[in-house]
Design a protein around this motif. Structure first.
Motif, PDB file in Angstrom:
ATOM      1  N   GLY A   1       0.820  -1.206   0.000  1.00  0.00           N
ATOM      2  CA  GLY A   1       0.000   0.000   0.000  1.00  0.00           C
ATOM      3  C   GLY A   1       0.855   1.257   0.000  1.00  0.00           C
ATOM      4  N   LYS A   2       1.911   1.247   0.797  1.00  0.00           N
ATOM      5  CA  LYS A   2       2.837   2.390   0.808  1.00  0.00           C
ATOM      6  C   LYS A   2       3.519   2.537  -0.549  1.00  0.00           C
ATOM      7  CE  LYS A   2       3.687   1.887   5.759  1.00  0.00           C
ATOM      8  NZ  LYS A   2       4.635   1.468   6.808  1.00  0.00           N
ATOM      9  N   ARG A   3       3.823   1.394  -1.177  1.00  0.00           N
ATOM     10  CA  ARG A   3       4.474   1.445  -2.487  1.00  0.00           C
ATOM     11  C   ARG A   3       3.546   1.994  -3.566  1.00  0.00           C
ATOM     12  NH1 ARG A   3       7.696  -3.819  -4.164  1.00  0.00           N
ATOM     13  NH2 ARG A   3       7.918  -2.475  -6.017  1.00  0.00           N
ATOM     14  N   LEU A   4       2.234   1.839  -3.397  1.00  0.00           N
ATOM     15  CA  LEU A   4       1.313   2.474  -4.350  1.00  0.00           C
ATOM     16  C   LEU A   4       1.569   3.977  -4.423  1.00  0.00           C
ATOM     17  CD1 LEU A   4      -2.203   0.879  -3.662  1.00  0.00           C
ATOM     18  CD2 LEU A   4      -0.824   0.614  -5.732  1.00  0.00           C
ATOM     19  N   ILE A   5       1.829   4.575  -3.275  1.00  0.00           N
ATOM     20  CA  ILE A   5       2.070   6.021  -3.226  1.00  0.00           C
ATOM     21  C   ILE A   5       3.476   6.364  -3.697  1.00  0.00           C
ATOM     22  CG2 ILE A   5       2.131   8.047  -1.729  1.00  0.00           C
ATOM     23  CD1 ILE A   5      -0.684   6.878  -2.116  1.00  0.00           C
ATOM     24  N   THR A   6       4.482   5.674  -3.157  1.00  0.00           N
ATOM     25  CA  THR A   6       5.865   6.025  -3.490  1.00  0.00           C
ATOM     26  C   THR A   6       6.206   5.710  -4.946  1.00  0.00           C
ATOM     27  OG1 THR A   6       6.684   3.883  -2.664  1.00  0.00           O
ATOM     28  CG2 THR A   6       6.626   5.734  -1.109  1.00  0.00           C
TER      29      THR A   6
ATOM     30  N   HIS B   1       4.041   6.201  -7.304  1.00  0.00           N
ATOM     31  CA  HIS B   1       3.155   7.108  -8.059  1.00  0.00           C
ATOM     32  C   HIS B   1       2.100   6.344  -8.859  1.00  0.00           C
ATOM     33  CE1 HIS B   1       5.940  10.268  -6.919  1.00  0.00           C
ATOM     34  NE2 HIS B   1       6.930   9.574  -7.446  1.00  0.00           N
ATOM     35  N   LEU B   2       1.565   5.294  -8.258  1.00  0.00           N
ATOM     36  CA  LEU B   2       0.501   4.538  -8.906  1.00  0.00           C
ATOM     37  C   LEU B   2      -0.884   4.976  -8.448  1.00  0.00           C
ATOM     38  CD1 LEU B   2       1.967   0.914  -8.983  1.00  0.00           C
ATOM     39  CD2 LEU B   2       2.091   2.700 -10.730  1.00  0.00           C
ATOM     40  N   THR B   3      -0.944   5.812  -7.415  1.00  0.00           N
ATOM     41  CA  THR B   3      -2.205   6.404  -6.992  1.00  0.00           C
ATOM     42  C   THR B   3      -1.892   7.590  -6.102  1.00  0.00           C
ATOM     43  OG1 THR B   3      -4.449   5.876  -6.213  1.00  0.00           O
ATOM     44  CG2 THR B   3      -2.614   5.091  -4.855  1.00  0.00           C
ATOM     45  N   THR B   4      -2.944   8.269  -5.640  1.00  0.00           N
ATOM     46  CA  THR B   4      -2.789   9.393  -4.713  1.00  0.00           C
ATOM     47  C   THR B   4      -3.743   9.202  -3.541  1.00  0.00           C
ATOM     48  OG1 THR B   4      -4.447  10.673  -5.934  1.00  0.00           O
ATOM     49  CG2 THR B   4      -2.126  11.027  -6.523  1.00  0.00           C
ATOM     50  N   GLY B   5      -3.412   9.840  -2.420  1.00  0.00           N
ATOM     51  CA  GLY B   5      -4.282   9.782  -1.254  1.00  0.00           C
ATOM     52  C   GLY B   5      -4.549   8.355  -0.810  1.00  0.00           C
ATOM     53  N   SER B   6      -5.831   8.043  -0.638  1.00  0.00           N
ATOM     54  CA  SER B   6      -6.225   6.689  -0.250  1.00  0.00           C
ATOM     55  C   SER B   6      -6.797   5.919  -1.430  1.00  0.00           C
ATOM     56  CB  SER B   6      -7.250   6.750   0.894  1.00  0.00           C
ATOM     57  OG  SER B   6      -8.417   7.433   0.469  1.00  0.00           O
ATOM     58  N   GLY B   7      -6.555   6.429  -2.646  1.00  0.00           N
ATOM     59  CA  GLY B   7      -7.096   5.793  -3.842  1.00  0.00           C
ATOM     60  C   GLY B   7      -6.494   4.424  -4.093  1.00  0.00           C
ATOM     61  N   GLY B   8      -7.218   3.612  -4.863  1.00  0.00           N
ATOM     62  CA  GLY B   8      -6.739   2.272  -5.190  1.00  0.00           C
ATOM     63  C   GLY B   8      -6.981   1.293  -4.056  1.00  0.00           C
ATOM     64  N   ASN B   9      -6.675   0.033  -4.303  1.00  0.00           N
ATOM     65  CA  ASN B   9      -6.874  -1.004  -3.305  1.00  0.00           C
ATOM     66  C   ASN B   9      -6.112  -2.258  -3.713  1.00  0.00           C
ATOM     67  OD1 ASN B   9      -9.161  -1.871  -5.266  1.00  0.00           O
ATOM     68  ND2 ASN B   9      -9.918   0.026  -4.353  1.00  0.00           N
ATOM     69  N   LEU B  10      -5.893  -3.143  -2.737  1.00  0.00           N
ATOM     70  CA  LEU B  10      -5.073  -4.341  -2.925  1.00  0.00           C
ATOM     71  C   LEU B  10      -5.724  -5.520  -2.221  1.00  0.00           C
ATOM     72  CD1 LEU B  10      -1.716  -2.734  -1.747  1.00  0.00           C
ATOM     73  CD2 LEU B  10      -2.331  -3.104  -4.129  1.00  0.00           C
ATOM     74  N   SER B  11      -5.529  -6.713  -2.758  1.00  0.00           N
ATOM     75  CA  SER B  11      -6.002  -7.910  -2.063  1.00  0.00           C
ATOM     76  C   SER B  11      -5.110  -9.094  -2.375  1.00  0.00           C
ATOM     77  CB  SER B  11      -7.448  -8.244  -2.456  1.00  0.00           C
ATOM     78  OG  SER B  11      -7.518  -8.665  -3.808  1.00  0.00           O
ATOM     79  N   ILE B  12      -5.106 -10.060  -1.455  1.00  0.00           N
ATOM     80  CA  ILE B  12      -4.370 -11.315  -1.622  1.00  0.00           C
ATOM     81  C   ILE B  12      -5.272 -12.456  -1.156  1.00  0.00           C
ATOM     82  CG2 ILE B  12      -2.353 -12.681  -0.951  1.00  0.00           C
ATOM     83  CD1 ILE B  12      -0.900 -10.068  -0.312  1.00  0.00           C
ATOM     84  N   LEU B  13      -5.333 -13.511  -1.964  1.00  0.00           N
ATOM     85  CA  LEU B  13      -6.100 -14.707  -1.624  1.00  0.00           C
ATOM     86  C   LEU B  13      -5.184 -15.771  -1.031  1.00  0.00           C
ATOM     87  CD1 LEU B  13      -8.549 -16.674  -1.769  1.00  0.00           C
ATOM     88  CD2 LEU B  13      -7.884 -17.127  -4.155  1.00  0.00           C
ATOM     89  N   ASN B  14      -5.571 -16.297   0.125  1.00  0.00           N
ATOM     90  CA  ASN B  14      -4.929 -17.483   0.682  1.00  0.00           C
ATOM     91  C   ASN B  14      -5.801 -18.664   0.290  1.00  0.00           C
ATOM     92  OD1 ASN B  14      -4.360 -19.695   2.539  1.00  0.00           O
ATOM     93  ND2 ASN B  14      -3.114 -18.236   3.696  1.00  0.00           N
TER      94      ASN B  14
END
Length: 216
Positions: free
Chosen positions: A14-19, A21-34
């Motif tokens: 999630g931090k890498r989304l910002i650093t 430059h793949l999104t701004t603010g709280s935009g975007g989302n991530l998920s992982i399936l176990n």
């Protein structure tokens, strides 16, 4: 705490989304399936990525029920769950609003094979028709479009990348942003030369052995 490893990955990426430059603010989302547990870790709705902690990550079952977590899951949980069940090689989903790729999404233009790194998606990046965020209609449009591709543009919205791991899905999002920037710049200068099907076929075959697998 259920899915500790997956939660920690989501916090880091999630931090890498910002650093990145793949999104701004709280935009975007991530998920992982176990797959062993049949549970999904997903980022919470509307939280700053730099304040999000592992305990803020929400754990869902494949029907969308909250199994563990006090936060609301991402408003886009529907397409995450649908994608994770759509193909057995999808274990992670990355959704972004990255600028160059989203520029083409806002034009409703596919990204063609202007550079071989489009192979992180396939022979191109297709576009799913527009629907309001968070709706089943949007999820249905994505599933109708994705086929065997690993990246899909969402018309007038953003991008989704999928992969067998979060590392692979995130890499696909990053590499397609580079391809989108190159496509934008070549369109500004002139008419880009697009790799043909034979050339991209060779690239995709080569990509099957890409990375640090055992040498034969």
């Amino acid at each position: 705490m259920r899915l500790q490893n997956e939660r920690e990955q989501l916090v880091a990426y999630g931090k890498r989304l910002i650093t990145s430059h793949l999104t701004t603010g709280s935009g975007g989302n991530l998920s992982i399936l176990n797959r062993e547990e049949g549970l999904v870790a997903i980022t919470p709705s509307g939280m700053d990525y730099f304040t999000t902690q592992p305990e803020d990550i929400v754990v869902l079952d494949l029907d969308g029920n909250i199994v563990e977590g006090k936060r609301k899951p991402s408003s886009e949980w529907r397409f995450h769950l649908d994608l994770l069940q759509h193909r057995d090689n999808i274990n992670a989903v990355v959704h972004t609003h990255q600028v160059y790729a989203t520029t083409f999404a806002c034009l409703n233009w596919e990204i063609p094979a202007v550079h071989y790194l489009v192979g992180f998606s396939g022979d191109k990046v297709p576009v799913a028709p527009y629907a309001t965020y968070g709706t089943q209609e949007l999820s249905d449009n994505i599933l109708k479009t994705i086929g065997d591709y690993n990246v899909v543009l969402l018309a007038n919205h953003g991008l989704i990348a999928v992969g067998h791991s979060m590392e692979r899905a995130f890499a696909a999002a990053e590499e397609i942003e580079l391809v989108a920037q190159l496509y934008y710049q070549t369109k500004c200068i002139g008419q880009p030369v697009i790799l043909n099907n034979e050339q991209m076929g060779e690239v995709l075959m080569s990509f099957q052995g890409y990375g640090q697998g055992r040498r034969k």
